[in-house]
Every structure is written in C-alpha cells, then in structure tokens.
Design an enzyme around this catalytic site. Structure first.
Site, short mmCIF file in Angstrom:
data_model
loop_
_atom_site.label_atom_id
_atom_site.label_comp_id
_atom_site.label_asym_id
_atom_site.label_seq_id
_atom_site.Cartn_x
_atom_site.Cartn_y
_atom_site.Cartn_z
N LEU A 1 38.08 41.31 53.31
CA LEU A 1 37.86 42.74 53.56
C LEU A 1 38.61 43.15 54.81
CD1 LEU A 1 33.99 42.77 53.03
CD2 LEU A 1 35.68 43.82 51.50
N HIS A 2 39.46 44.14 54.71
CA HIS A 2 40.09 44.63 55.94
C HIS A 2 40.56 46.08 55.88
CE1 HIS A 2 43.78 43.48 53.72
NE2 HIS A 2 44.38 44.39 54.46
#
Ligand code: UD1
Ligand code: UDP
Length: 359
Positions: A205-206
């Site tokens: 996740l980013h």
C-alpha cells in the site's frame, strides 16, 4: 559524457526493474550510456538493493534530491539535470514510468532540444487526481520515442494526437526482469524466513489516495484486519504509509505482519507463493498477471486494464475487499489466460534496437 551517449534517468523503486533490461540490451548494441539516479528514493531497501540484485551499473551521478512536495522534488531534479545536460549534452534521454523523476527529466531534455524516449508510454487511468496521471500525459507529449507496454496505450496516444510513427509497441521491460529472474525466486526460502504457513496474503500500500488521509487510514486498516481474519497477511510497508496506518492501529491484529520493504527477489518470491495479493501498486498488478497470482487492486481505476483482461487482477474498494478475498480464496487460482502481447522477456531488446537505429 560522450556526445553520442544515451542518458537514463531513474530515481524511484519501480524505475529500476524497468531500466535494467534496457541498459543491458543497449550494452549489447555497443551504445554508450550514462545513468543518473535522481535520489527520489534513497533508503537501501527502496533503491540500492535493486542495483545489487538486478546488477544495474553504479549510477554515474546521484542528484540526491530526496523527498519533498511535488514542486520542490520535481524542481530539484530539473535543476540538477539541467546543469548536467547543458555541460554534457546526451544524444537521447530515456525516462521510465510515471514518477516525478521521469517528469522532471523529460521537461528538462525537451526544453534543451534533446530527444526524449519514454518507456511505458500511453498508460492512462483517466484520473487526474493521481499525480502519476499528470506525469504520464506531460511526459508522453514531450517525448520523441514512445515505448508502449500494451495495445490500449497505442489507442490512447493516437486519441491524444501523438504521431503514430513515434510510438512503438515493445512489450514490458518490467516483465523482462521478472522472466530473467524466475530461477532466483525462492518461495520456500521466503516462506521459511518469515515463518509463514502454506497459504498467506501479501499486501502493498502506498498510493496517496489510500494512505495520506488519517481518517481513510482507519477504514483501510479495518478492511485489512478483516482480510487478516481469513489468512495471515504480510505487508512490506512502503515508508509513505507507515505513520498514518500505524496510528490507525494497523499492527494490532495478530495475523497482520508488517515488515520493511523487501528486496526485489524476496518480494517477488513472496508474491509468487501468495494465495492472494492486495495492492495499489502498478508494477505488482503486472507481476501478478504474469505469475498467475490472484490480485485485488485497492483503487477505483487502473491504468493497466490489460492486467484485468489478460491477468488475474480485479479492482476492489475498502468495503468490498474482505468479501473479494474470501471469494478468491474459495475459487483458488484460475487457469492461465493468454499472456499480454509481447510480454515475452524481449522488450529491452526491442527498445534497444529502435534506439540504436535512431541514434
Ligand atoms: C513515488 C511515485 C509513485 C510510485 C512510488 C513507487 C511520484 C509522484 N510518485 O511515490 O508513482 O508508485 O514512488 O514506490 O513520483 N520515503 C522514504 N524513503 C525513501 C523514499 C521515500 O522514507 O527512500 C518516504 C518519505 O517520507 C517521502 C514519502 O516516502 O516523503 C513519499 O516518497 P515520494 O518519492 O515523494 O513518493 P512515493 O509515495 O514514494
Ligand atoms: N517491490 C519490491 N519490494 C517491495 C514492494 C515492491 O521489490 O517490498 C517491487 C515490485 O516487485 C515491483 C516494484 O517494486 O517490481 C513496484 O514498485 P512500487 O509498487 O513501489 O511502484 P508502482 O509500480 O506502484 O509505481
């Protein structure tokens, strides 16, 4: 820099597996090359580990720009590159993907009248709230050579009025890197190193849309915890999301394993053995497509629809994620579909041939 040299500009994690096969193929063609690292990513696990594992040449220069707002980061890359390109004019500048380093390099080169080649041209999410979409559009419109990874990209570029003779469908150099390293992915090794059971979920996740807002982070953490209710989740967490996700209680579920970003070989090994991948990464949607690993993409759109039509990718939201994981686990891996055209390990060579012919 020799006047006939090609200048590669890379700076962020996804650039490195894309640049490696292009640099190697240009070497085989005897083309003189220079590599500038912008320093957009700088932690060992976001940068150097790729140079070691993918045997990338040491950068000739690292601009060391580091993190900052979009304007300050882009401006720092532009200022550093302008000085270099004025002093040592390359014959061609090659930029990769949709990161700020690519935008900055393309703008500087174009304004100095230096031809620009864009690797991964023509991808569109049609979502201008993503900084990457703005970068893609601008880079494509100032590029002289546009290397597309999928046929949908050709259609987008044509619709935007970009001359078709500049555009080449070459396949996907990130997939060249994946295929070249298949023998080095050690699923049993990474599973043992992380003490994982046979079935586990990998997550990354980013994206700002997922991790930048503290309130949204609470919902995202709840959704990830519902996934961890089914199976252990390993999340090699990009530094961008750490603060908000941890403040939102990410670590409080005992089946949620949050670790530092992994090196390329370890990460793809982990993905290859996963029952399901949950991600917002562009590259990971493509890698799971090739590996046949079910992928759930936590985004409202994707600039890589080929990973849905030819791969195992599905778009999900925070509220549909847990159910999507459960149904994917119940179905298991689907039979392999046709590989996207030209995702065959030879994209770097196609790019090198075209570049060598135009120099
Ligand atoms: C960038 C790209 C994104 C890409 C991602 C890949 C842009 C606009 N975004 O996003 O398209 O998907 O890289 O990973 O170019 N940080 C560290 N150490 C590092 C690098 C970053 O701690 O080595 C932290 C810093 O707090 C920084 C934050 O991560 O502020 C964001 O880094 P940045 O390069 O601005 O954007 P990414 O989110 O990494
Ligand atoms: N990757 C990695 N270690 C990790 C997470 C990702 O080596 O912990 C690799 C992944 O296999 C792919 C690339 O990094 O090759 C994708 O980068 P990222 O997700 O940061 O960027 P995006 O593709 O979304 O722009």
């Amino acid at each position: 820099m020799p006047a006939d040299a090609v200048l590669h500009v890379a700076g962020a994690r996804p650039n490195f597996p894309k640049a490696a096969p292009v640099i190697r193929a240009l070497d085989r063609h005897g083309v003189r090359q220079r590599l500038v690292h912008t320093g957009q990513h700088y932690d060992d696990r976001m940068s150097e580990v790729f140079f070691r594992q993918l045997r990338l040449p040491e950068p000739d220069l690292n601009l060391g720009v580091g993190s900052g707002s979009h304007a300050s980061q882009t401006a720092a890359v532009m200022t550093g590159l302008e000085e270099l390109m004025v002093a040592d004019r390359p014959a061609l500048t090659v930029v990769y993907g949709d990161v700020n380093s690519a935008l900055a390099a393309a703008l500087v080169a174009a304004k100095l009248g230096i031809p620009v080649a864009h690797v991964e041209a023509g991808l569109r999410s049609f979502d201008r709230s993503m900084p990457e979409e703005i970068n893609r559009v601008v880079v494509d419109h100032v590029s002289d050579l546009l290397f597309a990874t999928s046929p949908d990209a050709l259609a987008h570029l044509e619709t935007e009025g970009i001359a078709t003779e500049k555009v080449h469908l070459v396949g996907n150099p990130m997939i060249d890197t994946l295929l070249a390293n298949l023998d080095r992915f050690d699923v049993a090794g990474i599973r043992a190193a992380l003490a994982l059971p046979e079935r586990y979920v990998v997550a990354t996740l980013h994206r700002p849309g997922n991790v930048d807002d503290a309130a949204d982070a609470v919902d995202l953490v709840k959704a990830m915890h519902s996934v961890a209710d089914h199976l252990p989740v390993v999340l090699p967490l990009h530094p961008r999301g750490r603060r908000h996700l941890e403040n939102a209680g990410l670590l409080s579920h005992r089946a949620m394993r949050v670790i530092e970003p992994l090196g390329y070989l370890e990460f793809v090994s982990l993905v290859r053995g996963a029952a399901v991948v949950v991600t917002d990464s562009g590259g990971v949607q493509e890698e799971t497509t090739m590996l046949g690993v079910p992928c759930l993409t936590l985004r409202p759109n994707t600039e890589r629809p080929i990973t849905i039509t030819h791969g195992t990718n599905r778009l999900v939201t925070r509220s549909t994620l847990a159910e999507a994981v459960a149904s994917t686990l119940a179905t298991g891996r689907l039979a392999a579909r046709a590989t996207p055209p030209l995702w065959d390990g030879a994209a770097g060579e196609r790019i090198a041939r075209i570049i060598a012919a135009t120099l």
